[in-house]
Design a protein around this motif. Structure first.
Motif, short mmCIF file in Angstrom:
data_model
loop_
_atom_site.label_atom_id
_atom_site.label_comp_id
_atom_site.label_asym_id
_atom_site.label_seq_id
_atom_site.Cartn_x
_atom_site.Cartn_y
_atom_site.Cartn_z
N PHE A 132 44.00 -0.14 -22.22
CA PHE A 132 44.29 1.12 -21.54
C PHE A 132 43.82 2.38 -22.24
CE2 PHE A 132 47.38 -1.99 -19.91
CZ PHE A 132 46.96 -2.00 -18.60
N VAL A 133 43.29 2.29 -23.46
CA VAL A 133 42.75 3.49 -24.09
C VAL A 133 41.23 3.43 -24.00
CG1 VAL A 133 42.64 4.87 -26.19
CG2 VAL A 133 44.73 3.58 -25.66
N PRO A 134 40.64 4.26 -23.11
CA PRO A 134 39.19 4.16 -22.90
C PRO A 134 38.37 4.75 -24.05
CG PRO A 134 40.18 5.76 -21.37
CD PRO A 134 41.28 5.26 -22.26
N ASP A 135 37.29 4.07 -24.37
CA ASP A 135 36.36 4.59 -25.37
C ASP A 135 34.99 4.63 -24.69
OD1 ASP A 135 34.53 4.98 -27.32
OD2 ASP A 135 35.19 3.35 -28.64
N PHE A 136 34.59 5.84 -24.23
CA PHE A 136 33.40 5.91 -23.40
C PHE A 136 32.09 5.68 -24.15
CE2 PHE A 136 36.49 7.62 -20.50
CZ PHE A 136 36.13 6.95 -19.34
N SER A 137 32.18 5.71 -25.49
CA SER A 137 30.94 5.47 -26.22
C SER A 137 30.49 4.02 -26.02
CB SER A 137 31.16 5.73 -27.71
OG SER A 137 32.07 4.78 -28.22
N THR A 178 35.92 -7.57 -19.85
CA THR A 178 36.54 -6.44 -20.55
C THR A 178 36.24 -6.54 -22.04
OG1 THR A 178 38.30 -6.46 -18.92
CG2 THR A 178 38.73 -5.22 -20.92
N GLY A 179 36.34 -7.76 -22.57
CA GLY A 179 36.05 -7.98 -23.99
C GLY A 179 34.61 -7.63 -24.32
N GLU A 180 33.69 -8.02 -23.44
CA GLU A 180 32.27 -7.78 -23.71
C GLU A 180 31.88 -6.32 -23.55
OE1 GLU A 180 29.52 -11.62 -22.56
OE2 GLU A 180 30.14 -10.29 -20.98
N ASN A 181 32.62 -5.62 -22.64
CA ASN A 181 32.23 -4.24 -22.36
C ASN A 181 33.12 -3.22 -23.04
OD1 ASN A 181 29.90 -4.31 -20.30
ND2 ASN A 181 31.33 -5.85 -19.55
N GLY A 182 33.78 -3.64 -24.10
CA GLY A 182 34.45 -2.67 -24.95
C GLY A 182 35.86 -2.25 -24.55
N GLY A 183 36.47 -2.88 -23.55
CA GLY A 183 37.89 -2.61 -23.27
C GLY A 183 38.16 -1.50 -22.27
N GLY A 184 39.02 -0.53 -22.69
CA GLY A 184 39.61 0.47 -21.81
C GLY A 184 38.68 1.19 -20.83
N ALA A 185 37.49 1.59 -21.28
CA ALA A 185 36.62 2.36 -20.40
C ALA A 185 36.18 1.49 -19.22
CB ALA A 185 35.41 2.87 -21.17
N PHE A 186 35.87 0.23 -19.52
CA PHE A 186 35.49 -0.72 -18.47
C PHE A 186 36.65 -0.87 -17.48
CE2 PHE A 186 35.58 -5.05 -16.80
CZ PHE A 186 34.31 -5.19 -16.27
N VAL A 187 37.87 -1.02 -18.02
CA VAL A 187 39.05 -1.20 -17.17
C VAL A 187 39.25 0.02 -16.27
CG1 VAL A 187 41.57 -1.51 -17.16
CG2 VAL A 187 40.17 -2.71 -18.84
N LEU A 188 39.02 1.21 -16.84
CA LEU A 188 39.20 2.43 -16.06
C LEU A 188 38.21 2.49 -14.89
CD1 LEU A 188 40.88 5.06 -16.08
CD2 LEU A 188 38.91 6.14 -17.18
N LYS A 248 48.40 -3.98 -29.63
CA LYS A 248 46.95 -3.83 -29.72
C LYS A 248 46.28 -4.13 -28.39
CE LYS A 248 44.67 -4.65 -34.10
NZ LYS A 248 44.13 -5.70 -34.97
N ALA A 249 46.82 -5.14 -27.71
CA ALA A 249 46.26 -5.53 -26.41
C ALA A 249 46.42 -4.38 -25.42
CB ALA A 249 46.96 -6.79 -25.88
N VAL A 250 47.59 -3.74 -25.43
CA VAL A 250 47.82 -2.61 -24.53
C VAL A 250 46.81 -1.51 -24.83
CG1 VAL A 250 49.46 -0.79 -23.87
CG2 VAL A 250 50.28 -3.13 -24.25
N ALA A 251 46.62 -1.21 -26.11
CA ALA A 251 45.68 -0.16 -26.49
C ALA A 251 44.26 -0.53 -26.08
CB ALA A 251 45.76 0.09 -27.99
N PHE A 252 43.89 -1.78 -26.31
CA PHE A 252 42.52 -2.23 -26.00
C PHE A 252 42.23 -2.08 -24.51
CE2 PHE A 252 39.43 -5.69 -25.08
CZ PHE A 252 38.39 -5.21 -25.86
#
Ligand code: PFF
Length: 445
Positions: A201-206, A32-42, A195-199
């Motif tokens: 659960f908030v997807p950034d598709f870019s 998740t850290g490597e792939n930018g967070g929320g979008a990966f999680v989604l 911040k962890a919650v935002a990282f």
């Protein structure tokens, strides 16, 4: 045939023990850290819901109907061409590749229980050089802890399904959940929690590219132990009257919740201390220990608990990676559990040492393949290629080969007709086409 069967609860705990592993606490956060967070999680959550859960149930169905090892399962359940379908059962050998790097990581974790108790590094720099140093130069320590992890795993499997696997899961799984809840409660108090919650659960598709999609799909397979006959093999020992639909749902939910909790805990710590989330596989070994250090003796305690939870999660999964091949050898060649374990362990130990040595700087040039270390090759090949391929085969087998009536009469006591039809549609079309499309996209684009 194999020995004693699981109890109903034992099956759920053992499958959850298989699913919840290093994939949840080590891999999921660093990926998740490597792939930018929320979008990966989604993408990961969508795959679990629409592909993972249906495949999980499909594996349980195969095991429950066949009651045999994975190879005989494909052979005996196919109305025609069983002699060809049986080759699908060889997906169990993916386990050998996974186990060889998985046991190495359990070894690192054993070492870090010790590090947390007695010698936490005081800065990220120190942590990086001590982890990096172990990985690239310290053959002795790694071999020692790898061997220990290896023996613990094989010892538990040698005790059999009921006395070994079920027993260890009934003890370690509740302990793991308790430790994680303590850590979660603590991370609420940290300023990084929001911040962890935002990282997460908030997807950034870019931040998403095709390799992140394949990684998320591959990880969904890895984390639910799908695509290599593990769940199938455990389900062969399920009691006849178990509610297989409910059990599957419980395992998938538990696995997902634990990954998210582990992610929340780890990222809360990282953001609290302004550390970087994209550290790769070393994330929990490099970023967390210096943070624990800052908390003094409390940090030692948290560190020990954290790495113990990881060790428990890893061992219950490692055990489940061994069992399909062992059951196959016992069933097919009529040899004893001990004998099959001796043969299998020799292969795993050799491959594990190969993977371990391929990370050592001095030896790299002798034990790499096309410039890549065996550790990375085994990881990539299993998660991103073999498990998804195994999943496609399972989906085609259940969706097109086993008669629908048979599936319906097994599952209808546990679900409504509309849920059954939804599952059947997913296993017939969504799963094979979706997974295939992702793999092709990654290979060609
Ligand atoms: N599901 C385990 C984890 O998340 O760590 C890993 C795993 C276990 C993969 C069993 C495959 C398997 F058959």
């Amino acid at each position: 045939m194999h020995g004693a069967r699981f109890s109903k609860f034992g099956f759920i705990m053992a499958s959850a023990g298989s699913a919840v592993g290093l994939g949840n606490i080590w891999k999921f956060p660093y990926m998740t850290g490597e792939n930018g967070g929320g979008a990966f999680v989604l993408i990961y959550l969508l795959t679990i819901t629409f592909v993972g859960l249906s495949l999980f149930l499909a594996e349980v169905v195969i095991g429950r109907l066949s009651r045999g090892d994975a190879v005989s399962a494909f052979e005996s359940l196919a109305p025609r061409n069983g002699n060809l379908w049986k080759y699908s059962g060889f997906m169990i050998f993916t386990g050998i590749l996974i186990l060889s790097f998985y046991t190495i990581v359990i070894g690192w974790i054993f070492k870090y229980i010790y590090v947390s108790a007695f010698s936490l590094p005081s800065s990220v720099k120190e942590a990086g050089s001590s982890f990096g140093g172990m990985l690239s130069a310290d053959t002795t320590t790694q071999t020692l802890f790898f061997t220990l992890a290896f023996f613990v795993t094989f010892f538990i499997v040698s005790k059999g399904v009921k006395q070994g696997i079920e027993k260890i899961n009934l003890i370690l799984m509740p302990l793991l959940v308790i430790i994680l809840l303590i850590l979660l409660a603590y991370s609420f108090t940290l300023s990084g929690f929001g911040k962890a919650v935002a990282f997460l659960f908030v997807p950034d598709f870019s931040k998403v590219h095709s390799s992140s999609i394949l990684a998320a799909v591959g990880h969904a397979f890895f984390t639910l132990s799908l695509g290599m006959g593990t769940i199938m093999t455990y389900a062969a020992s399920i009691p006849k009257d178990a509610n297989i639909a409910k059990s599957s749902l419980m395992v998938a939910v538990l696995d997902t919740v634990i990954a998210l909790v582990a992610g929340l805990v780890i990222f809360s710590f990282l953001f609290h201390f302004n550390a970087e989330p994209s550290q790769g596989p070393g994330l929990i070994f490099i970023s967390l220990p210096p943070l624990f250090y800052q908390l003094g003796i409390l940090g030692n305690a948290i560190g020990v608990l954290f790495f113990m939870a990881l060790a428990f999660a890893g061992i219950t999964s490692a055990v489940s990676i061994v069992e399909p091949t062992v059951m196959y050898m016992i069933d097919r060649f009529k040899i004893s559990r001990t004998k099959s374990l001796v043969i299998l362990s020799a292969v795993v130990y050799l491959l594990g040492m190969l993977a371990l040595l391929s990370n050592i700087d001095e030896l790299k040039k002798y034990v790499t393949f096309f410039g890549k270390g065996f550790f990375d090759i085994f990881d990539f090949l299993s998660s991103s290629v073999l498990l998804p391929l195994g999943g496609i085969l399972i989906a085609i087998f259940v969706g097109f080969v086993i008669e629908k009536n048979r599936l319906y009469s097994l599952l209808s006591p546990f679900m409504s007709d509309s849920i059954f039809n939804l599952w059947y549609f997913s296993i017939k079309y969504i799963t094979p086409i979706g997974v295939f499309a992702v793999m092709i996209n990654k290979i060609f684009f």
